[in-house]
Design a protein around this motif. Structure first.
Motif, PDB file in Angstrom:
ATOM      1  N   ILE A   1       0.844  -1.203   0.000  1.00 44.18           N
ATOM      2  CA  ILE A   1       0.000   0.000   0.000  1.00 44.18           C
ATOM      3  C   ILE A   1       0.875   1.247   0.000  1.00 44.18           C
ATOM      4  O   ILE A   1       0.631   2.189  -0.770  1.00 44.18           O
ATOM      5  CB  ILE A   1      -0.951   0.001   1.203  1.00 44.18           C
ATOM      6  CG1 ILE A   1      -1.992  -1.118   1.063  1.00 44.18           C
ATOM      7  CG2 ILE A   1      -1.645   1.349   1.359  1.00 44.18           C
ATOM      8  CD1 ILE A   1      -2.837  -1.352   2.297  1.00 44.18           C
ATOM      9  N   LEU A   2       1.902   1.246   0.831  1.00 46.88           N
ATOM     10  CA  LEU A   2       2.790   2.411   0.889  1.00 46.88           C
ATOM     11  C   LEU A   2       3.544   2.614  -0.424  1.00 46.88           C
ATOM     12  O   LEU A   2       3.756   3.748  -0.855  1.00 46.88           O
ATOM     13  CB  LEU A   2       3.762   2.280   2.065  1.00 46.88           C
ATOM     14  CG  LEU A   2       3.110   2.357   3.451  1.00 46.88           C
ATOM     15  CD1 LEU A   2       4.139   2.074   4.537  1.00 46.88           C
ATOM     16  CD2 LEU A   2       2.445   3.698   3.666  1.00 46.88           C
ATOM     17  N   ARG A   3       3.929   1.514  -1.074  1.00 49.80           N
ATOM     18  CA  ARG A   3       4.601   1.631  -2.378  1.00 49.80           C
ATOM     19  C   ARG A   3       3.653   2.200  -3.438  1.00 49.80           C
ATOM     20  O   ARG A   3       4.068   3.009  -4.272  1.00 49.80           O
ATOM     21  CB  ARG A   3       5.135   0.273  -2.826  1.00 49.80           C
ATOM     22  CG  ARG A   3       6.351  -0.157  -2.007  1.00 49.80           C
ATOM     23  CD  ARG A   3       6.910  -1.469  -2.439  1.00 49.80           C
ATOM     24  NE  ARG A   3       7.508  -1.364  -3.772  1.00 49.80           N
ATOM     25  CZ  ARG A   3       7.941  -2.398  -4.465  1.00 49.80           C
ATOM     26  NH1 ARG A   3       7.851  -3.613  -3.981  1.00 49.80           N
ATOM     27  NH2 ARG A   3       8.479  -2.217  -5.657  1.00 49.80           N
ATOM     28  N   ILE A   4       2.395   1.793  -3.398  1.00 51.51           N
ATOM     29  CA  ILE A   4       1.413   2.318  -4.348  1.00 51.51           C
ATOM     30  C   ILE A   4       1.194   3.801  -4.100  1.00 51.51           C
ATOM     31  O   ILE A   4       1.142   4.600  -5.047  1.00 51.51           O
ATOM     32  CB  ILE A   4       0.088   1.523  -4.253  1.00 51.51           C
ATOM     33  CG1 ILE A   4       0.282   0.104  -4.801  1.00 51.51           C
ATOM     34  CG2 ILE A   4      -1.032   2.234  -5.005  1.00 51.51           C
ATOM     35  CD1 ILE A   4      -0.889  -0.826  -4.578  1.00 51.51           C
TER      36      ILE A   4
ATOM     37  N   ARG B   1       2.718  11.984  -9.715  1.00 53.46           N
ATOM     38  CA  ARG B   1       1.716  13.053  -9.640  1.00 53.46           C
ATOM     39  C   ARG B   1       0.365  12.621 -10.204  1.00 53.46           C
ATOM     40  O   ARG B   1      -0.202  13.278 -11.076  1.00 53.46           O
ATOM     41  CB  ARG B   1       2.195  14.303 -10.346  1.00 53.46           C
ATOM     42  CG  ARG B   1       3.386  14.943  -9.716  1.00 53.46           C
ATOM     43  CD  ARG B   1       3.807  16.157 -10.481  1.00 53.46           C
ATOM     44  NE  ARG B   1       4.650  17.006  -9.670  1.00 53.46           N
ATOM     45  CZ  ARG B   1       5.088  18.179 -10.067  1.00 53.46           C
ATOM     46  NH1 ARG B   1       4.762  18.629 -11.263  1.00 53.46           N
ATOM     47  NH2 ARG B   1       5.848  18.901  -9.287  1.00 53.46           N
ATOM     48  N   LEU B   2      -0.151  11.509  -9.704  1.00 55.12           N
ATOM     49  CA  LEU B   2      -1.435  10.989 -10.149  1.00 55.12           C
ATOM     50  C   LEU B   2      -2.514  11.322  -9.126  1.00 55.12           C
ATOM     51  O   LEU B   2      -2.247  11.357  -7.925  1.00 55.12           O
ATOM     52  CB  LEU B   2      -1.369   9.458 -10.307  1.00 55.12           C
ATOM     53  CG  LEU B   2      -0.348   8.900 -11.285  1.00 55.12           C
ATOM     54  CD1 LEU B   2      -0.337   7.382 -11.219  1.00 55.12           C
ATOM     55  CD2 LEU B   2      -0.646   9.367 -12.693  1.00 55.12           C
ATOM     56  N   ASN B   3      -3.730  11.562  -9.607  1.00 53.96           N
ATOM     57  CA  ASN B   3      -4.829  11.711  -8.664  1.00 53.96           C
ATOM     58  C   ASN B   3      -5.366  10.318  -8.335  1.00 53.96           C
ATOM     59  O   ASN B   3      -4.914   9.314  -8.897  1.00 53.96           O
ATOM     60  CB  ASN B   3      -5.923  12.644  -9.215  1.00 53.96           C
ATOM     61  CG  ASN B   3      -6.549  12.147 -10.487  1.00 53.96           C
ATOM     62  OD1 ASN B   3      -6.695  10.940 -10.694  1.00 53.96           O
ATOM     63  ND2 ASN B   3      -6.936  13.068 -11.355  1.00 53.96           N
ATOM     64  N   ASN B   4      -6.320  10.245  -7.423  1.00 52.36           N
ATOM     65  CA  ASN B   4      -6.823   8.941  -6.975  1.00 52.36           C
ATOM     66  C   ASN B   4      -7.442   8.136  -8.111  1.00 52.36           C
ATOM     67  O   ASN B   4      -7.276   6.918  -8.175  1.00 52.36           O
ATOM     68  CB  ASN B   4      -7.844   9.118  -5.853  1.00 52.36           C
ATOM     69  CG  ASN B   4      -7.211   9.588  -4.568  1.00 52.36           C
ATOM     70  OD1 ASN B   4      -5.995   9.703  -4.464  1.00 52.36           O
ATOM     71  ND2 ASN B   4      -8.030   9.858  -3.573  1.00 52.36           N
TER      72      ASN B   4
END
Length: 69
Positions: free
Chosen positions: A33-36, A44-47
Protein backbone atom coordinates in the motif's frame (compact mmCIF):
# COMPACT_ATOMS: atom_id res chain seq x y z
CA UNK A 1 3.20 -5.44 -5.87
CA UNK A 2 3.56 -9.21 -5.89
CA UNK A 3 -0.20 -9.57 -5.58
CA UNK A 4 -0.70 -7.40 -8.65
CA UNK A 5 1.87 -9.34 -10.69
CA UNK A 6 0.51 -12.70 -9.59
CA UNK A 7 -3.04 -11.66 -10.41
CA UNK A 8 -1.94 -10.58 -13.89
CA UNK A 9 -0.15 -13.89 -14.46
CA UNK A 10 -3.10 -15.96 -13.28
CA UNK A 11 -5.88 -14.06 -15.05
CA UNK A 12 -4.00 -12.72 -18.07
CA UNK A 13 -5.93 -9.98 -19.84
CA UNK A 14 -9.24 -10.57 -18.23
CA UNK A 15 -12.59 -9.38 -19.47
CA UNK A 16 -14.74 -7.02 -17.38
CA UNK A 17 -16.70 -9.73 -15.59
CA UNK A 18 -13.57 -11.60 -14.53
CA UNK A 19 -11.99 -8.38 -13.25
CA UNK A 20 -15.04 -7.59 -11.09
CA UNK A 21 -14.92 -11.08 -9.56
CA UNK A 22 -11.17 -10.94 -8.89
CA UNK A 23 -11.35 -7.49 -7.28
CA UNK A 24 -13.16 -9.03 -4.31
CA UNK A 25 -10.30 -11.45 -3.72
CA UNK A 26 -7.41 -8.97 -3.65
CA UNK A 27 -5.66 -8.01 -0.44
CA UNK A 28 -2.62 -5.81 0.11
CA UNK A 29 -0.08 -5.63 2.89
CA UNK A 30 1.10 -2.36 4.43
CA UNK A 31 4.36 -2.34 2.45
CA UNK A 32 2.53 -2.68 -0.88
CA UNK A 33 0.00 0.00 0.00
CA UNK A 34 2.79 2.41 0.89
CA UNK A 35 4.60 1.63 -2.38
CA UNK A 36 1.41 2.32 -4.35
CA UNK A 37 0.90 5.62 -2.53
CA UNK A 38 4.55 6.56 -3.14
CA UNK A 39 4.04 5.77 -6.82
CA UNK A 40 1.11 8.19 -6.80
CA UNK A 41 3.24 10.98 -5.32
CA UNK A 42 6.20 10.28 -7.59
CA UNK A 43 4.12 10.31 -10.78
CA UNK A 44 1.72 13.05 -9.64
CA UNK A 45 -1.44 10.99 -10.15
CA UNK A 46 -4.83 11.71 -8.66
CA UNK A 47 -6.82 8.94 -6.98
CA UNK A 48 -8.78 8.10 -10.12
CA UNK A 49 -5.66 7.76 -12.26
CA UNK A 50 -3.91 5.65 -9.62
CA UNK A 51 -6.93 3.38 -9.25
CA UNK A 52 -7.12 2.86 -13.02
CA UNK A 53 -3.38 2.16 -13.27
CA UNK A 54 -3.40 -0.54 -10.58
CA UNK A 55 -6.99 -1.78 -11.20
CA UNK A 56 -8.11 -0.64 -7.77
CA UNK A 57 -11.19 1.01 -6.38
CA UNK A 58 -11.02 4.76 -5.89
CA UNK A 59 -12.55 4.19 -2.47
CA UNK A 60 -9.67 1.87 -1.53
CA UNK A 61 -7.13 4.53 -2.48
CA UNK A 62 -8.97 7.15 -0.44
CA UNK A 63 -9.17 4.81 2.55
CA UNK A 64 -5.45 4.03 2.32
CA UNK A 65 -4.57 7.72 2.20
CA UNK A 66 -6.56 8.27 5.41
CA UNK A 67 -4.93 5.27 7.12
CA UNK A 68 -1.36 6.11 6.01
CA UNK A 69 -1.01 9.91 5.84
Amino acid sequence: MDVIRLNTIITGSANGENIRYNQKLKSYDKRTILRILDYQKKHRLNNTQLAAHFSLSRNSVTKWKKLFP
